[in-house]
Design an enzyme around this catalytic site. Sequence first.
Site, mmCIF file in Angstrom:
data_model
loop_
_atom_site.group_PDB
_atom_site.id
_atom_site.type_symbol
_atom_site.label_atom_id
_atom_site.label_comp_id
_atom_site.label_asym_id
_atom_site.label_seq_id
_atom_site.Cartn_x
_atom_site.Cartn_y
_atom_site.Cartn_z
ATOM 1 N N GLU A 132 -3.518 39.555 16.453
ATOM 2 C CA GLU A 132 -2.345 38.710 16.700
ATOM 3 C C GLU A 132 -2.390 37.453 15.838
ATOM 4 O O GLU A 132 -1.365 37.004 15.310
ATOM 5 C CB GLU A 132 -2.274 38.331 18.182
ATOM 6 C CG GLU A 132 -1.933 39.492 19.101
ATOM 7 C CD GLU A 132 -2.084 39.120 20.569
ATOM 8 O OE1 GLU A 132 -1.067 39.182 21.283
ATOM 9 O OE2 GLU A 132 -3.203 38.746 20.993
ATOM 10 N N ASP B 47 -3.954 37.135 12.910
ATOM 11 C CA ASP B 47 -3.700 37.538 11.520
ATOM 12 C C ASP B 47 -2.207 37.749 11.262
ATOM 13 O O ASP B 47 -1.697 37.433 10.173
ATOM 14 C CB ASP B 47 -4.466 38.822 11.187
ATOM 15 C CG ASP B 47 -5.965 38.591 11.101
ATOM 16 O OD1 ASP B 47 -6.376 37.421 10.966
ATOM 17 O OD2 ASP B 47 -6.726 39.575 11.186
ATOM 18 N N LYS C 22 -30.291 16.729 15.834
ATOM 19 C CA LYS C 22 -30.251 16.479 14.390
ATOM 20 C C LYS C 22 -29.942 17.814 13.714
ATOM 21 O O LYS C 22 -30.832 18.634 13.489
ATOM 22 C CB LYS C 22 -31.583 15.911 13.899
ATOM 23 C CG LYS C 22 -31.562 15.492 12.437
ATOM 24 C CD LYS C 22 -32.883 14.820 12.058
ATOM 25 C CE LYS C 22 -32.850 14.392 10.605
ATOM 26 N NZ LYS C 22 -32.768 15.542 9.682
ATOM 27 N N GLU D 162 -22.135 16.656 9.942
ATOM 28 C CA GLU D 162 -22.940 17.695 9.307
ATOM 29 C C GLU D 162 -22.129 18.974 9.171
ATOM 30 O O GLU D 162 -21.519 19.450 10.135
ATOM 31 C CB GLU D 162 -24.188 17.973 10.160
ATOM 32 C CG GLU D 162 -25.320 18.608 9.409
ATOM 33 C CD GLU D 162 -26.190 17.586 8.673
ATOM 34 O OE1 GLU D 162 -27.182 18.010 8.065
ATOM 35 O OE2 GLU D 162 -25.875 16.383 8.721
ATOM 36 N N CYS E 262 -51.799 44.120 -14.747
ATOM 37 C CA CYS E 262 -50.533 43.546 -14.281
ATOM 38 C C CYS E 262 -49.771 44.585 -13.458
ATOM 39 O O CYS E 262 -49.567 45.711 -13.920
ATOM 40 C CB CYS E 262 -49.681 43.096 -15.464
ATOM 41 S SG CYS E 262 -48.022 42.533 -14.973
#
Length: 666
Positions: free
Chosen positions: A36, A38, A116, A174, A408
Amino acid sequence: MTREEAKKRIERLRELIEYHNYRYYVLDSPEISDEEYDKLYRELVTLEKQFPEFITPDSPTQRVGAPPAKEFATVTHEVPMLSLDNAFTEDEIKAFDQRVRSALNQQHVEYFCEHKLDGLAVSLLYENGLFVRGSTRGNGYVGEDVTANLKTIKTIPLRLKGENIPPVVEIRGEAFMMLRDFEALNEQRQALGQPLFANPRNAAAGSIRQLDSSITAQRKLYFMPYGFGLVQGMDFETQERFLKQCQEWGFRINEHNRKASSIEEALEFIRYWTEHRVELPFPADGVVIKVNNLRYWDILGTTAHAPRYAIAYKFPAEEKETKLKDVVFQVGRTGIITPVAMLEPVVLDGATVSRATLHNFDIVRQLDVRKGDVVKLKRAGMVIPEIIGVAAEKRTGKEEQIEPPTTCPVCGGPTEWDGAYLKCVNITCPAQLKGHLLHWASRDAMDIDGLGESIIENLVDMGLVKNIADLYKLSVQDLLTLPRLAQRSATKLYENIQRSKDRPFFRVLYGLGIPRVGLKTAQMLAEHFGSINALLNATMDELTSIEGIGTDTAETILKALQSPQVHELIDQLKTLGLKMEQESIEGPLKGLTFVFTGTLTSMSRGDAAKLVQSLGGKVASSVSKNVDYVVVGEDPGSKLDKAQKLGLTIIDEEAFLKMVKREHNG
């Protein structure tokens, strides 16, 4: 539909959409289904396309994102966005209370307690109720204009609700990502082969600092206010009243905020949330305690970097145990082979952790960590998962020793020990090349948006890129051969790569990845030598004359610069048009050279240097007669003595801040 009918319908649709946004994002109490909602939104988009003269800045459709920006404009904070002093123990909180009561000459002081939030500090400027500008905190004095990105956050009202609205009000708070949304975002990125965000804070900050705000719009970000800056025509009286007013204006407020009649009540709030923080839906790394009465704020005042009326208690790092299933070996851009522990996933400080670095093989030996061990884990600085010990009493006898690889693990080439570090000595190792390219594309280097780990993997594995210079030889057609890269993305990446040719010389120098040349050293070298040619001809004496560069570092730099591969790469980059000389920036400080000594309280010396450079000035690493200003912080070093002997102009941090603020404002 007539023009007048369209206008009325558009106004009604905006009212409905903003109402349902408020119910969904602020109150967490939706009244209609997503379908609804949308439908209403699509109707508004269609009508605004048909009648563009009725589009207003506060329309919900204006949240979707503006065209991509080339860079962020800077914003000077008229009221500095200061950081907070930190406390890690209850005794430090009690000492804060003692200082406050002593300064106010009061027996009891009322406080206000807030979580915080762990995201990105931003500022929202409203004029007559309309959201007109949003910016990041930056260094507290100068931030970046991210208005288009902040408009995409549904919990930021584009127009304040109600009637009690001042002519000007700056709301600070924030921007953050809910933990559930952070997990979902990383799952999505993993499925696409994109690098994962380390934590919700990085995800929020990275989303808001996108030059393309349509990307920000795709991320589920939230905003909660915690303070204010510039205000005209209104007095909030208390922190509690300020947040209540924000709620009336349409902002989402943390329901767990509490008023405390004493510091003991504030400590009870801290104790409770230290134990129950895992229950929070958002990332929080502590509790902020503020004097509630705003009249006291003026009496208490601020230092150069933090208010005296507030303090942040940081939660202790959470520790968890989990099983180490396996160890894999990563090869970095310098060839160092790092053991990485693969773990049974565990939630730590709000983020799921499934791997942790073991740093080097000395650490492996010191911890005596083995495959199959139950290990103790914590997040260093709430960011990097770190193994801090082994639950040896839980061993079954089936654990396996971790042995360093003899070749390696990527290219199969030879390895050698360099102190505690095992290195691959094959300079053509694909892993090293991938590391070099990642470093080159990183934010502090060439800042090539879109050139991430998965694309670099494909570029190297498909043989399209064999060194850094090859990036600039790629065509859009080359990029279209990469998996999952469509025309639009390939074109955008190509443009971003080409645009990086405009990065200043010191960033090119940093991007080359010369051992021991970090960003600060690259800036000093660029400033001192002025060009790559002068640097390539540098002597040991010239390098060691730069403050902070010792003999070992100078030898390492000289050795790297003498490498034929480095010379060849630099020649190619020159030919391709990258900047190999230091440019002077036009600005009010042009022609002035600054030196910093001691510790600055309002910002790091690096941030101060960037500020000077952004205004056209230069920053020298050592004192000489060519220096115009020596800025002295706390505990200055020998530079101050030398400056006094040379009769240079010496200013303190406060005078410096006034100077740059005046110049920045013109």
